[in-house]
Scaffold this active site. Structure first.
Site, PDB file in Angstrom:
ATOM      1  N   PHE A  15       0.833  -1.201   0.000  1.00  0.00           N
ATOM      2  CA  PHE A  15       0.000   0.000   0.000  1.00  0.00           C
ATOM      3  C   PHE A  15       0.864   1.245   0.000  1.00  0.00           C
ATOM      4  CE2 PHE A  15      -2.512  -3.382   1.847  1.00  0.00           C
ATOM      5  CZ  PHE A  15      -3.675  -3.290   1.093  1.00  0.00           C
ATOM      6  N   CYS A  16       0.268   2.345  -0.452  1.00  0.00           N
ATOM      7  CA  CYS A  16       0.912   3.647  -0.522  1.00  0.00           C
ATOM      8  C   CYS A  16       1.637   3.933   0.796  1.00  0.00           C
ATOM      9  CB  CYS A  16      -0.150   4.710  -0.790  1.00  0.00           C
ATOM     10  SG  CYS A  16       0.506   6.369  -0.978  1.00  0.00           S
ATOM     11  N   PRO A  17       2.884   4.348   0.742  1.00  0.00           N
ATOM     12  CA  PRO A  17       3.674   4.764  -0.421  1.00  0.00           C
ATOM     13  C   PRO A  17       4.616   3.686  -0.955  1.00  0.00           C
ATOM     14  CG  PRO A  17       4.799   5.496   1.532  1.00  0.00           C
ATOM     15  CD  PRO A  17       3.556   4.748   1.994  1.00  0.00           C
ATOM     16  N   ASP A  42      -2.959  -1.919  -5.106  1.00  0.00           N
ATOM     17  CA  ASP A  42      -3.420  -0.717  -4.407  1.00  0.00           C
ATOM     18  C   ASP A  42      -4.021   0.262  -5.417  1.00  0.00           C
ATOM     19  OD1 ASP A  42      -3.835   1.525  -2.856  1.00  0.00           O
ATOM     20  OD2 ASP A  42      -1.752   1.729  -2.212  1.00  0.00           O
TER      21      ASP A  42
END
Length: 80
Positions: A15-17, A42
Site C-alpha cells: 500500500f501507498c507509499p 493498491d
C-alpha cells in the site's frame, strides 16, 4: 498494445507509499530507455504512478486494470 518489459516490479499486496518507493528504487537502477512493468493491487497507484512519471519525466507507456490488479509500463527517460 503488447510491451515486453526489461524489468517486472511486483508490488502486489503493498500500500501507498510502498509501490512508488519500490518503483523509484527500480528506475534508479535501470538504463535510460529500459521499460519496467509494475504490478500492483493498491488503487491509489492509479494516481501515484502517473504523477511519479510526470514529476520525474519518465514515459508512462500504458496502464490497465483487470480484476483488481493494476499494471503499468514505464520507460526510463533521462538520468533520474
Amino acid at each position: 498494445m503488447s510491451l515486453e518489459p526489461d524489468h517486472i516490479l511486483d508490488a502486489s499486496g503493498l500500500f501507498c507509499p510502498e509501490p512508488v518507493m519500490l518503483l523509484h528504487n527500480q528506475v534508479r537502477d535501470m538504463q535510460v530507455g529500459e521499460v519496467v512493468q509494475v504490478l500492483a493491487t493498491d488503487p491509489s497507484t492509479q494516481r501515484d504512478i502517473p504523477k511519479f512519471c510526470t514529476f520525474l519525466g519518465h514515459e508512462l507507456l500504458q496502464q490497465d486494470e483487470q480484476d483488481g490488479q493494476y499494471r503499468y509500463w514505464l520507460r526510463k527517460q533521462g538520468d533520474t
